[in-house]
Design a protein around this motif. Structure first.
Motif, PDB file in Angstrom:
ATOM      1  N   VAL A  12     -15.266   8.352 -26.111  1.00  0.00           N
ATOM      2  CA  VAL A  12     -15.527   9.630 -26.756  1.00  0.00           C
ATOM      3  C   VAL A  12     -14.329   9.986 -27.628  1.00  0.00           C
ATOM      4  O   VAL A  12     -13.205   9.514 -27.371  1.00  0.00           O
ATOM      5  N   GLN A  13     -14.556  10.792 -28.624  1.00  0.00           N
ATOM      6  CA  GLN A  13     -13.452  11.255 -29.456  1.00  0.00           C
ATOM      7  C   GLN A  13     -12.746  12.430 -28.794  1.00  0.00           C
ATOM      8  O   GLN A  13     -13.340  13.142 -27.971  1.00  0.00           O
ATOM      9  N   ALA A  14     -11.517  12.631 -29.171  1.00  0.00           N
ATOM     10  CA  ALA A  14     -10.745  13.746 -28.639  1.00  0.00           C
ATOM     11  C   ALA A  14     -11.507  15.054 -28.858  1.00  0.00           C
ATOM     12  O   ALA A  14     -12.106  15.276 -29.912  1.00  0.00           O
ATOM     13  N   GLY A  15     -11.488  15.881 -27.826  1.00  0.00           N
ATOM     14  CA  GLY A  15     -12.227  17.133 -27.859  1.00  0.00           C
ATOM     15  C   GLY A  15     -13.621  17.038 -27.281  1.00  0.00           C
ATOM     16  O   GLY A  15     -14.268  18.063 -27.052  1.00  0.00           O
ATOM     17  N   GLY A  16     -14.060  15.826 -27.034  1.00  0.00           N
ATOM     18  CA  GLY A  16     -15.394  15.618 -26.496  1.00  0.00           C
ATOM     19  C   GLY A  16     -15.450  15.786 -24.992  1.00  0.00           C
ATOM     20  O   GLY A  16     -14.462  16.151 -24.342  1.00  0.00           O
ATOM     21  N   SER A  17     -16.622  15.498 -24.445  1.00  0.00           N
ATOM     22  CA  SER A  17     -16.872  15.691 -23.017  1.00  0.00           C
ATOM     23  C   SER A  17     -17.563  14.475 -22.417  1.00  0.00           C
ATOM     24  O   SER A  17     -18.299  13.762 -23.105  1.00  0.00           O
TER      25      SER A  17
END
Length: 121
Positions: A12-17
């Motif tokens: 996942v990209q940073a900030g994701g869940s």
């Protein structure tokens, strides 16, 4: 034999869940105290979160406010909801639990196989 089955890892990209699940593989035991650990390359395994059989939770300072550990006793499953993920959260995440076969028969410190979580910047 596998007693704890983990799922939900991924990239996942940073900030994701992401949400991790840890399920008991059989109905002959229940999960008593359950914990999530993680181990990043070249680092020691660290405790991320823990939940008691009654639902009391505890978290590492590095994940407080971002991660939530929970449980569904009817499904014999423990979850780790991870929000606002950071690249430094990248690690293999392990479920660990004390398995309760009866009130007087508890097998402590059982590990799952681990699931990879990768967070890109």
């Amino acid at each position: 034999q596998v007693q704890l089955v983990e799922s939900g890892g991924g990239s996942v990209q940073a900030g994701g869940s992401l949400r991790l699940s840890c399920a008991a593989s059989r109905s002959t035991f229940s999960l008593n105290v359950a914990r999530w650990y993680r181990q990043a390359p070249g680092k020691q395994r660290e405790l991320v979160a823990a939940i008691s059989s009654g639902g009391t939770t505890d978290y590492a300072d590095s994940v407080k406010g971002r991660f939530t550990i929970s449980r569904n006793n009817a499904k014999n499953t423990v979850y780790l909801q991870m929000n606002s993920l950071k690249p430094e959260d990248t690690a293999v995440y392990y479920c660990n639990a004390d398995l309760e076969y009866s009130h007087y028969d508890i097998e402590p410190d059982v590990w799952g196989q681990g699931t990879q979580v990768t967070v890109s910047s």
